[in-house]
Structure formats: C-alpha cells, structure tokens
Design a protein around this motif. Structure first.
Motif: not given
Length: 151
Positions: A21, A25, A30, A33, A36, A48, A127
């Motif tokens: 994660h 992610m 990224w 992700h 999300h 995601n 991120k």
C-alpha cells in the motif's frame, strides 16, 4: 500444521499489505490507486479494484500448483492469502466504504478504530504524506478514541 501455515500467512499478509500500500499503491502504481482517494465521482468500480485481480493471481497460482503437488504447503499459503483478501474486501469495501450498506451503525471499538484510521489515511488526496497504510492492525491512538468515550 496446515492450519498454522494458513494462520501465519494470513498474519504476515498485514505487513505485506502495508508495504504494498505504501510503496506500490502510493508509489509507482499510484495511477491505479489515485481514483480511490479522489471522491469527486463515485463509480461502482474504480481502477483501484484491479488490485483485487493483481493480488488474486499469485493466490490462485499457489493453490493450483500446491494442489498438483499433493496439496503441499503452497496450497495452504494460497488459502491464507485468499482468506486475507476476503477479509480485506469485507472490512475495506463493505464496512468502511459501504459498497453494501451494512454495519453502518456499529458501536464496536475495534471496527470504529479501523474506520477512523482509514479516514485518516483518506484525508490525504495525493500520494505523498500518507499515514495508516495497514488494514487489520490499527494504531493504538485510534482505539483510545473509542475506549475513552465509554469512561
């Protein structure tokens, strides 16, 4: 012995999930992700969600290979990963993000702490500067928030 392999795999998945994660992610994937964390739209599926497929492939491969080898430890590692994935789906997608409207009004301190930690994670839209990358392990400060209310 097989139960121990499953249980150990399930527990080790928390550390693996935290690392993936934080560094995958919120790192080089990224682009998958990001949606999300972007709450401007609420589609039924997100990019995601590809991570469910990405993480299912090794579990399926381990179960398949282990089943061809007289159900050796690979099979049970795959079962542990799958059980963790099922738990993740239930807690993250159903309970926290309410993809299905159940357990909305729980008073369980552990579940409330998980929800709070996840909200803390989502307060960061980018991120960078993330926190609370885990899933089942919740920092103690979030437990204290709910246990102290009862006193």
């Amino acid at each position: 012995m097989n139960f121990l392999i499953i249980a150990a795999t399930f527990l080790l998945m928390e550390g693996f999930t935290w690392c993936v994660h934080k560094y995958v992610m919120h790192g080089f994937l990224w682009s998958l992700h990001r949606d999300h964390h972007d709450h401007s739209t609420d589609p039924p599926l997100e990019k995601n969600d590809y991570f469910f497929v990405i993480f299912a492939i090794p579990a399926i491969a381990l179960m398949y290979y282990g089943s061809t080898q007289n159900f050796n430890y690979y099979f049970y590692i795959g079962i542990g990963i799958t059980l963790y994935g099922m738990s993740y789906f239930f807690v993250h997608d159903i309970f926290i993000h309410q993809r299905f409207k159940i357990l909305k009004n729980t008073q369980n301190p552990y579940l409330l702490a998980i929800r709070r930690a996840h909200k803390q994670h989502h307060k960061h839209l980018g991120k960078e500067h993330g926190e609370c990358f885990g899933f089942l392990w919740v920092p103690v400060k979030y437990f204290k928030m709910y246990f102290n209310k009862k006193k």
